[in-house]
Design a protein around this motif. Structure first.
Motif, PDB file in Angstrom:
ATOM      1  N   LEU A  13       0.814  -1.213   0.000  1.00  0.00           N
ATOM      2  CA  LEU A  13       0.000   0.000   0.000  1.00  0.00           C
ATOM      3  C   LEU A  13       0.849   1.265   0.000  1.00  0.00           C
ATOM      4  N   PHE A  14       2.085   1.157   0.461  1.00  0.00           N
ATOM      5  CA  PHE A  14       2.926   2.336   0.665  1.00  0.00           C
ATOM      6  C   PHE A  14       4.058   2.450  -0.360  1.00  0.00           C
ATOM      7  N   GLU A  15       3.905   1.796  -1.497  1.00  0.00           N
ATOM      8  CA  GLU A  15       4.939   1.878  -2.526  1.00  0.00           C
ATOM      9  C   GLU A  15       4.853   3.209  -3.262  1.00  0.00           C
ATOM     10  N   GLY A  16       5.969   3.608  -3.849  1.00  0.00           N
ATOM     11  CA  GLY A  16       5.993   4.810  -4.670  1.00  0.00           C
ATOM     12  C   GLY A  16       5.880   6.120  -3.906  1.00  0.00           C
ATOM     13  N   GLY A  17       6.291   6.129  -2.645  1.00  0.00           N
ATOM     14  CA  GLY A  17       6.248   7.357  -1.862  1.00  0.00           C
ATOM     15  C   GLY A  17       4.889   7.671  -1.268  1.00  0.00           C
ATOM     16  N   ARG A  18       3.959   6.727  -1.369  1.00  0.00           N
ATOM     17  CA  ARG A  18       2.620   6.945  -0.806  1.00  0.00           C
ATOM     18  C   ARG A  18       2.691   6.774   0.709  1.00  0.00           C
ATOM     19  N   SER A  19       2.237   7.788   1.456  1.00  0.00           N
ATOM     20  CA  SER A  19       2.350   7.750   2.920  1.00  0.00           C
ATOM     21  C   SER A  19       0.984   7.596   3.588  1.00  0.00           C
ATOM     22  N   TRP A  20       0.024   7.050   2.899  1.00  0.00           N
ATOM     23  CA  TRP A  20      -1.293   6.751   3.455  1.00  0.00           C
ATOM     24  C   TRP A  20      -1.764   5.453   2.818  1.00  0.00           C
ATOM     25  N   ALA A  21      -2.694   4.767   3.486  1.00  0.00           N
ATOM     26  CA  ALA A  21      -3.139   3.466   3.002  1.00  0.00           C
ATOM     27  C   ALA A  21      -4.457   3.564   2.248  1.00  0.00           C
ATOM     28  N   ARG A  22      -5.446   4.131   2.862  1.00  0.00           N
ATOM     29  CA  ARG A  22      -6.774   4.197   2.253  1.00  0.00           C
ATOM     30  C   ARG A  22      -7.240   5.648   2.238  1.00  0.00           C
ATOM     31  N   ALA A  23      -7.959   6.099   3.261  1.00  0.00           N
ATOM     32  CA  ALA A  23      -8.288   7.520   3.344  1.00  0.00           C
ATOM     33  C   ALA A  23      -7.024   8.279   3.745  1.00  0.00           C
ATOM     34  N   ARG A  24      -6.898   9.473   3.251  1.00  0.00           N
ATOM     35  CA  ARG A  24      -5.708  10.265   3.560  1.00  0.00           C
ATOM     36  C   ARG A  24      -5.973  11.094   4.813  1.00  0.00           C
ATOM     37  N   PRO A  25      -5.037  11.100   5.754  1.00  0.00           N
ATOM     38  CA  PRO A  25      -5.263  11.886   6.988  1.00  0.00           C
ATOM     39  C   PRO A  25      -5.229  13.378   6.701  1.00  0.00           C
ATOM     40  N   THR A  49     -24.878  -1.847  17.035  1.00  0.00           N
ATOM     41  CA  THR A  49     -24.049  -3.015  16.740  1.00  0.00           C
ATOM     42  C   THR A  49     -23.261  -2.854  15.454  1.00  0.00           C
ATOM     43  N   ILE A  50     -23.490  -1.742  14.739  1.00  0.00           N
ATOM     44  CA  ILE A  50     -22.707  -1.488  13.524  1.00  0.00           C
ATOM     45  C   ILE A  50     -22.368  -0.006  13.456  1.00  0.00           C
ATOM     46  N   ILE A  51     -21.144   0.255  13.031  1.00  0.00           N
ATOM     47  CA  ILE A  51     -20.680   1.619  12.785  1.00  0.00           C
ATOM     48  C   ILE A  51     -20.445   1.741  11.282  1.00  0.00           C
ATOM     49  N   ASP A  52     -21.091   2.729  10.675  1.00  0.00           N
ATOM     50  CA  ASP A  52     -20.853   3.027   9.259  1.00  0.00           C
ATOM     51  C   ASP A  52     -19.846   4.159   9.160  1.00  0.00           C
ATOM     52  N   ARG A  53     -18.703   3.854   8.531  1.00  0.00           N
ATOM     53  CA  ARG A  53     -17.703   4.902   8.319  1.00  0.00           C
ATOM     54  C   ARG A  53     -18.134   5.844   7.204  1.00  0.00           C
ATOM     55  N   ASN A  54     -18.911   5.331   6.280  1.00  0.00           N
ATOM     56  CA  ASN A  54     -19.303   6.112   5.096  1.00  0.00           C
ATOM     57  C   ASN A  54     -18.076   6.629   4.341  1.00  0.00           C
ATOM     58  N   GLY A  55     -17.097   5.800   4.236  1.00  0.00           N
ATOM     59  CA  GLY A  55     -15.857   6.104   3.526  1.00  0.00           C
ATOM     60  C   GLY A  55     -14.853   5.024   3.859  1.00  0.00           C
ATOM     61  N   PRO A  56     -13.657   5.099   3.259  1.00  0.00           N
ATOM     62  CA  PRO A  56     -12.621   4.120   3.575  1.00  0.00           C
ATOM     63  C   PRO A  56     -11.981   4.402   4.920  1.00  0.00           C
ATOM     64  N   GLU A  57     -11.452   3.352   5.531  1.00  0.00           N
ATOM     65  CA  GLU A  57     -10.759   3.543   6.812  1.00  0.00           C
ATOM     66  C   GLU A  57      -9.528   4.381   6.617  1.00  0.00           C
ATOM     67  N   LEU A  58      -9.065   4.986   7.681  1.00  0.00           N
ATOM     68  CA  LEU A  58      -7.865   5.801   7.645  1.00  0.00           C
ATOM     69  C   LEU A  58      -6.654   4.886   7.590  1.00  0.00           C
TER      70      LEU A  58
END
Length: 196
Positions: A41-53, A187-196
């Motif tokens: 996930l972090f190849e090519g200088g990418r410093s985030w995995a899914r959602a960007r902080p 019993t469920i949490i919806d992030r409504n987006g990708p995880e951080l």
């Protein structure tokens, strides 16, 4: 012996290309041992995995990046309640520093969370990290919420996968501007987006 760590608290737009490259290397080395795909996930200088902080706490020592935590404000849905939170994620400690108590230094993020005025900070971790997270919870800084699953979107569209996934993960909540007894039930949490 504890490593001397200095913390840099910064907004995402304050990072330079060299910062992203250094963080990318840190995450590949930190997350890679947990699974080959995790490091990719972090190849090519990418410093985030899914959602960007939007905000980062980066710990440095004499060897470079020692620890990291990202933060992203978002609305989640807990049961039927929409709730503003600061999602905490992209947590990592350099493998040679694990067990030295450096994770407690993440308290540096707490004043930032207070300044942002969010009622709660929220994060998820794998069950394998339960013992580590329980240490945070012992002093009352955070609470593990059990019996909750988390629904997130995939960061990209995949033609062979549904657009969302539901995970059984450990949910960790930090009361910031409201007390823990005001955290909604569900019993469920919806992030409504990708995880951080």
């Amino acid at each position: 012996m504890r490593s001397e760590v200095r913390w840099r608290l910064c907004w995402e737009n304050e990072l330079h290309l060299a910062d992203h490259v250094e963080l990318s290397d840190f995450f590949r080395k930190t997350y890679g041992p947990t699974g080959a795909f995790n490091g990719k996930l972090f190849e090519g200088g990418r410093s985030w995995a899914r959602a960007r902080p939007e905000f980062r706490a980066i710990g440095y020592d004499s060897r470079g990046v020692a620890a990291h935590m990202g933060l992203l404000r978002r609305f989640i849905k807990v049961g039927e309640v929409d709730l503003l939170v600061a999602e905490l994620g992209l947590y990592g400690v350099r493998p040679d520093l694990e067990g030295l108590g450096i994770s407690h230094s993440f308290r540096v993020v707490y004043p930032v969370l207070q300044q942002l005025g969010v009622p709660f900070a929220f994060g998820t971790v794998r069950h394998a990290l339960r013992n580590h997270v329980e240490r945070f919870c012992r002093d009352g800084l955070a609470t593990m919420v059990s019996g909750v699953r988390v629904r997130s979107t995939h960061p990209d569209v995949y033609l062979d996968l549904p657009p969302t996934r539901v995970e059984d993960v450990l949910v960790v909540v930090m009361p910031i501007a409201r007390p823990m007894n005001e955290w909604p039930t569900g019993t469920i949490i919806d992030r409504n987006g990708p995880e951080l």
